[in-house]
Write a protein that holds these residues in place. Structure first.
Motif, PDB file in Angstrom:
ATOM      1  N   LEU A 100       0.843  -1.195   0.000  1.00  0.00           N
ATOM      2  CA  LEU A 100       0.000   0.000   0.000  1.00  0.00           C
ATOM      3  C   LEU A 100       0.877   1.245   0.000  1.00  0.00           C
ATOM      4  N   SER A 101       0.536   2.179  -0.876  1.00  0.00           N
ATOM      5  CA  SER A 101       1.315   3.413  -0.978  1.00  0.00           C
ATOM      6  C   SER A 101       0.467   4.619  -0.549  1.00  0.00           C
ATOM      7  N   VAL A 102      -0.738   4.752  -1.132  1.00  0.00           N
ATOM      8  CA  VAL A 102      -1.618   5.882  -0.794  1.00  0.00           C
ATOM      9  C   VAL A 102      -3.044   5.375  -0.596  1.00  0.00           C
ATOM     10  N   SER A 103      -3.728   5.893   0.432  1.00  0.00           N
ATOM     11  CA  SER A 103      -5.172   5.655   0.604  1.00  0.00           C
ATOM     12  C   SER A 103      -5.873   6.992   0.556  1.00  0.00           C
ATOM     13  N   ASN A 134       1.977   6.276   2.823  1.00  0.00           N
ATOM     14  CA  ASN A 134       2.902   5.454   3.610  1.00  0.00           C
ATOM     15  C   ASN A 134       4.344   5.927   3.424  1.00  0.00           C
ATOM     16  N   VAL A 135       5.084   5.929   4.509  1.00  0.00           N
ATOM     17  CA  VAL A 135       6.519   6.219   4.436  1.00  0.00           C
ATOM     18  C   VAL A 135       7.230   4.862   4.519  1.00  0.00           C
ATOM     19  N   LEU A 136       7.858   4.471   3.415  1.00  0.00           N
ATOM     20  CA  LEU A 136       8.421   3.121   3.303  1.00  0.00           C
ATOM     21  C   LEU A 136       9.947   3.185   3.203  1.00  0.00           C
ATOM     22  N   MET A 174       7.633   2.606   7.926  1.00  0.00           N
ATOM     23  CA  MET A 174       8.286   3.402   8.981  1.00  0.00           C
ATOM     24  C   MET A 174       7.344   4.430   9.594  1.00  0.00           C
ATOM     25  N   GLY A 175       6.346   4.834   8.828  1.00  0.00           N
ATOM     26  CA  GLY A 175       5.425   5.853   9.320  1.00  0.00           C
ATOM     27  C   GLY A 175       4.399   6.157   8.247  1.00  0.00           C
ATOM     28  N   HIS A 176       3.545   7.124   8.509  1.00  0.00           N
ATOM     29  CA  HIS A 176       2.630   7.586   7.464  1.00  0.00           C
ATOM     30  C   HIS A 176       2.323   9.057   7.650  1.00  0.00           C
ATOM     31  N   ILE A 177       1.860   9.653   6.562  1.00  0.00           N
ATOM     32  CA  ILE A 177       1.499  11.071   6.567  1.00  0.00           C
ATOM     33  C   ILE A 177       0.001  11.135   6.284  1.00  0.00           C
ATOM     34  N   ASN A 178      -0.739  11.840   7.112  1.00  0.00           N
ATOM     35  CA  ASN A 178      -2.148  12.092   6.818  1.00  0.00           C
ATOM     36  C   ASN A 178      -2.300  13.544   6.405  1.00  0.00           C
ATOM     37  N   VAL A 179      -3.178  13.764   5.432  1.00  0.00           N
ATOM     38  CA  VAL A 179      -3.469  15.145   5.024  1.00  0.00           C
ATOM     39  C   VAL A 179      -4.956  15.240   4.704  1.00  0.00           C
ATOM     40  N   SER A 180      -5.571  16.338   5.124  1.00  0.00           N
ATOM     41  CA  SER A 180      -7.022  16.502   4.954  1.00  0.00           C
ATOM     42  C   SER A 180      -7.331  17.833   4.288  1.00  0.00           C
ATOM     43  N   GLY A 181      -8.576  17.966   3.843  1.00  0.00           N
ATOM     44  CA  GLY A 181      -9.078  19.242   3.329  1.00  0.00           C
ATOM     45  C   GLY A 181     -10.536  19.358   3.703  1.00  0.00           C
ATOM     46  N   GLN A 182     -11.070  20.580   3.666  1.00  0.00           N
ATOM     47  CA  GLN A 182     -12.496  20.743   3.976  1.00  0.00           C
ATOM     48  C   GLN A 182     -13.357  20.101   2.904  1.00  0.00           C
ATOM     49  N   ASP A 183     -12.832  20.049   1.674  1.00  0.00           N
ATOM     50  CA  ASP A 183     -13.520  19.345   0.591  1.00  0.00           C
ATOM     51  C   ASP A 183     -12.452  18.677  -0.279  1.00  0.00           C
ATOM     52  N   LYS A 184     -12.901  17.938  -1.292  1.00  0.00           N
ATOM     53  CA  LYS A 184     -11.950  17.179  -2.097  1.00  0.00           C
ATOM     54  C   LYS A 184     -10.970  18.110  -2.819  1.00  0.00           C
ATOM     55  N   THR A 185     -11.480  19.266  -3.284  1.00  0.00           N
ATOM     56  CA  THR A 185     -10.611  20.198  -4.014  1.00  0.00           C
ATOM     57  C   THR A 185      -9.455  20.649  -3.125  1.00  0.00           C
ATOM     58  N   GLU A 186      -9.797  21.001  -1.886  1.00  0.00           N
ATOM     59  CA  GLU A 186      -8.744  21.454  -0.973  1.00  0.00           C
ATOM     60  C   GLU A 186      -7.766  20.312  -0.661  1.00  0.00           C
TER      61      GLU A 186
END
Ligand code: ATP
Ligand code: MG
Length: 379
Positions: free
Chosen positions: A213-216, A307-309, A339-351
């Protein structure tokens, strides 16, 4: 309350972090050393398995490949959730396929291969290309062979034969599976309580690289598929009388879903829930096994996980992108290791997509070889 997790990796660690605010203490059984450890500082030890079982109000697992003797003593204590049967099903593709068939859940055509006759039979009854997977101990695409041409049969069989014969347990076999020409891979993480209540998180789109797995991506926009996946989730979780978080990986072909495999635990494709859902998967799993009310699985903002691989640093300026959060697992670096993972969010899909593009610009291509391509192709 006190929870013992079988396995002392990042999933136990994240369960411990999520449980602290609830005043639930999590300890982890390291299957390698046979010791019970602190999931955050694994050098702090608390005794052996018997001590851990005596300490805990509830016992659970962070992975499915656990020695059956360990599962059996935990089950005998009456504290193990989900049941040893559910964990064993997740660790043996023969049992997993049988469960899918019994529950009437669509999955890829397949045959079990124990010997050369079975192998030849699989090749003649299934349509090439095939993927051949070890029944036991497979993860992150390990223990798999792909056959696109009948000319490969001899070489692949000789590899598989030594693989089966080299297995000390004598229990190993292969599942020959027809390759599914999928449009996408998606997964559903959901939770079931002891009294049978289920809540599912929104379907997550998963991008793999070299079998890992690379990105979800969780954006909550697939209502028809969500209903199909929830139905499969309920069928599988109810058939196992499951307690806790369960993940189901699917292939999407057109508007249909086929189950690829199940994982009787919190799952890498559910890490986005830490920043994107009302209650994260780790807290919900612990709530379920401690028999506390389940938390809402509603997506509160579109979120992606990367994912940080294999690397133990990433450029620090990713933290200046709004809503980026970094989760390190405190593990020693090894090529390809999670080794770790990065999460990133937005208020909507565009953001979210805008922030993902900023991330893709910063993350080094050598460490994240296919992430920029995947992100740039999202619309
Ligand atoms: P993980 O532990 O990462 O989930 P795994 O080793 O348990 O992986 P699978 O999930 O069965 O193995 O397979 C890994 C990947 O291989 C899948 O995510 C998918 O990309 C591909 N794959 C597996 N089975 C098939 C199939 N029948 N048709 C097409 N692709 C497949
Ligand atoms: Mg998988």
């Amino acid at each position: 309350m006190k929870v013992l997790v079988l396995g002392a990796g990042q999933l136990a660690r994240m369960m411990a972090l999520a449980s602290k605010p609830l005043n639930i203490d999590v300890r982890a059984y390291d299957v390698g050393s046979g010791l019970v450890v602190d999931p955050l500082s694994t050098s702090t030890t608390f005794g052996d398995l018997a001590d851990g079982i005596a300490y805990a109000d509830a016992i659970t697992a962070e992975f499915e490949h656990i020695n059956h003797d360990v599962l059996d003593v935990c089950e005998a204590s009456g504290k193990l959730y989900p049941s040893s049967q559910a964990i064993k099903v997740g660790g043996d593709r023969r049992l997993e396929k049988a469960l899918l068939e019994q529950s009437g859940v669509a999955n890829a055509n397949h045959k079990i291969v124990n010997n050369k006759t079975d192998f030849d039979d699989a090749i003649s009854t299934l349509t090439l290309p095939l993927i051949l997977k070890s029944a036991l101990a497979g993860y992150d695409g390990k223990g798999q062979w792909r056959m696109t041409d009948i000319a490969q049969a001899e070489d692949i069989w000789s590899d598989i034969q030594s693989f089966i014969e080299g297995d000390v347990s004598g229990q190993q076999a292969i599942i020959a599976e027809q390759m599914v020409p999928f449009d996408r891979e998606v997964s559903m993480v959901g939770v079931r309580s002891k009294n049978g209540e289920t809540f599912a998180y929104p379907l997550t789109e998963n991008h793999h690289s070299k079998g890992v797995l690379s990105v979800s991506l969780a954006v909550n926009e697939h209502q028809g598929l969500q209903a199909q996946a929830s139905e499969a989730f309920d069928q599988i979780a109810n058939a196992l009388d499951y307690v806790g978080v369960l993940a189901i990986e699917f292939f999407q072909v057109g508007s249909s879903l086929l189950v690829n495999e199940i994982a009787p635990r919190v799952h890498n494709s559910g890490h986005w829930t830490q920043q994107g859902a009302d209650t994260c998967q780790f807290e919900n799993h612990v709530r379920a096994v401690c028999q506390k009310p389940l938390g809402s699985t509603t997506l509160v903002r579109p979120t992606a996980m990367i994912n940080v691989l294999g690397v133990d640093t990433v450029p620090e300026n990713i933290l200046s992108i709004p809503s980026v959060s970094m989760h390190w697992y405190g593990k020693t670096q090894r090529p390809g290791r999670k080794m770790g993972h990065i999460n990133v969010s937005g208020q909507d899909k565009t953001e979210l997509l805008h922030r993902l593009a900023l991330l893709a610009d910063i993350l080094p291509t050598k460490d994240f070889p296919d992430v920029a391509d995947y992100i740039n192709n999202l619309s």
